[in-house]
Enzyme design. Structure first.
Site, PDB file in Angstrom:
ATOM      1  N   ASP A  31       0.816  -1.221   0.000  1.00  0.00           N
ATOM      2  CA  ASP A  31       0.000   0.000   0.000  1.00  0.00           C
ATOM      3  C   ASP A  31       0.847   1.268   0.000  1.00  0.00           C
ATOM      4  O   ASP A  31       0.443   2.306   0.528  1.00  0.00           O
ATOM      5  CB  ASP A  31      -0.952   0.052   1.217  1.00  0.00           C
ATOM      6  N   HIS A  86      -4.315  -2.371  -5.910  1.00  0.00           N
ATOM      7  CA  HIS A  86      -3.718  -1.077  -6.210  1.00  0.00           C
ATOM      8  C   HIS A  86      -4.845  -0.101  -6.453  1.00  0.00           C
ATOM      9  O   HIS A  86      -5.819  -0.448  -7.118  1.00  0.00           O
ATOM     10  CB  HIS A  86      -2.989  -1.119  -7.546  1.00  0.00           C
TER      11      HIS A  86
END
Ligand code: GDP
Length: 429
Positions: free
Chosen positions: A12, A40
């Site tokens: 992340d 994503h």
């Protein structure tokens, strides 16, 4: 020429955004490990997208997007994701799926879920996407390769054998319904029809692309801390998250990978359980979580609140080293603009000793962060395009982190959009 974009931390970090903008120059973008268990987030002219399996090059018509052999491929999820993009107005991307990729089976997802339930409070915080059972089976040599979908006799026999083993577990350990081999075979025939238009010999395709001077981009999932060998085992994922694995998970020569961009976020965040030395709790943590990322730090796949903390130079130095970073992208710097002072972790104190070397996992729970306070810049830096236009304290933060981690920060991201990027000549070059 091969480039890799990988995570230096827990995932992340904003790899999707960096890959999306690097994909503009690339001819091929490849996923080489992991499955649909992480996501994503990409914000571009088409809107905001959470990609789980598809490579981030799908928004560019000139890019061939590849699912490499190292991926845990969930066929129906891949096809759903593809259809979703088209429904949102994105032109149908070019997609190539390795005939050597293995598939996540419906029973992998079930076994992952049942095992987490069985473990209760001792669980790994799995996303229950079937990833750990999938990779276990791959290395136990009872996985299913995409190529096998096209040999019905082989498939029928293998399904029979695998069901014998899985049904013992399902019935006697988890007290659940057994799998019906005939139904599973039908499911797999459905997978074959879905995936057939995209299947090919990826390593041969890449060999040709390299010879033709094409630019190939490897896209990593998660980050160094989640690597099974070098991360915070056992709170890791089940495939290597390192750039080096890109050679294996795509079928490329290792020496072809020349540029490795390690992405690191300007503060820390992590999903799932496991040691997290700079973790923030209470109001301070809540505020950073709320202000973080693009609309708060919540998982792209699961929506789970992410754990957040101050920037950790010990973990990031190690993370960049294991990735073999040639470049570092420091992301989400804009979020820190609200702070009058910003703590940065420069060492771990373990058993009375301060170290800057990231320790083996079992020592992490004893580690206490040693902080240095840096002055904040207390303004909004979004929209700035040149490094020298950043406030002095903001540049000081970037340069301090760079000095601590020892790898050149050549990109600074100051917003979620494609254009929110500052390229920087590194003082280390
Ligand atoms: P990935 O898995 O590494 O690609 O990371 P995620 O997409 O899960 O998380 C990154 C989050 O931060 C996403 O919501 C991005 O849109 C957002 N993001 C990326 N770069 C920046 C940035 O520079 N500033 C801000 N505010 N958000 C960013």
């Amino acid at each position: 020429m091969v480039k890799a974009v990988v995570g230096a931390n827990w995932g992340d970090e904003g790899k999707g955004k960096i890959t999306d903008l690097m994909a503009k120059e690339a001819d091929v973008v490849i996923r080489f490990q992991g499955g649909a268990n992480a996501g994503h987030t990409i914000v571009n002219d088409f809107g905001k997208f959470a990609l789980h399996t598809l490579p981030s090059g799908v928004f560019y018509g000139h890019v061939t997007n590849v699912i490499g052999n190292g991926v845990a491929l969930n066929v129906p999820l891949l096809i759903q994701e593809l259809e979703h993009l088209v429904q949102q107005g994105v032109p149908k991307p070019h997609l190539l799926v390795s005939d050597r990729a293995q598939m996540v089976m419906p029973y992998h997802v079930l076994l992952d879920t049942y095992e987490e339930e069985r473990l209760g409070g001792r669980s790994f915080g799995s996303t229950k996407s079937g990833i750990a059972p999938f990779y276990s089976d791959k290395f136990a040599k009872i996985g299913f390769q995409v190529s096998e979908l096209f040999d019905e006799q082989l498939l029928r026999e293998k399904v029979q054998q695998v069901c014998e083993v899985k049904n013992v577990l399902l019935q006697h350990l988890y007290h659940r319904e057994p799998i019906d081999p005939q139904a599973l075979l039908e499911t797999l025939k459905g997978y074959r029809n879905l995936v057939e238009p995209y299947v090919g010999n990826v390593s041969a395709f890449l060999d040709r692309a390299l010879r033709d001077g094409k630019e190939i981009l490897l896209e990593g999932q998660l980050g160094t801390m989640k690597d099974p060998d070098h991360g915070i085992y056992p709170m890791v994922t089940s495939s290597s998250t390192l750039a080096a694995y890109g050679a294996i998970g795509a079928g490329l020569p290792p020496y072809a990978i020349q540029t490795i961009v390690a992405v690191t976020k300007a503060y820390s965040s992590a999903v799932g359980a496991g040691p997290f030395v700079t973790e923030l709790f209470g109001d301070e943590g809540e505020e950073l979580r709320r202000r973080g990322g693009d609309g708060g730090e919540y998982g792209a796949t699961t929506g789970r609140p992410r754990r957040v903390g101050w920037y950790d130079c010990v973990a990031s130095k190690y993370g960049c080293r294991l990735q073999g970073a040639t470049d570092v992208a420091l992301t989400v710097l804009d979020v820190l603009g609200y702070l009058p002072q910003i703590p940065v972790c420069v060492g771990y104190e373990i058993a009375g000793q301060v170290t800057t070397e990231f320790p083996v996992p079992h020592l992490l729970k004893e580690a206490k962060p040693v902080y240095e306070m840096l002055p904040g810049w207390q303004c909004d830096i979004r929209g700035i395009r040149r490094y020298e236009d950043l406030p002095e304290n903001c540049r000081r933060y970037v340069e301090f982190v760079e000095g601590q981690i020892g790898f050149p920060i050549t990109m600074v991201s100051n917003g979620p959009g494609r254009e929110d990027i500052i390229y920087r000549k590194s003082p280390l070059q």
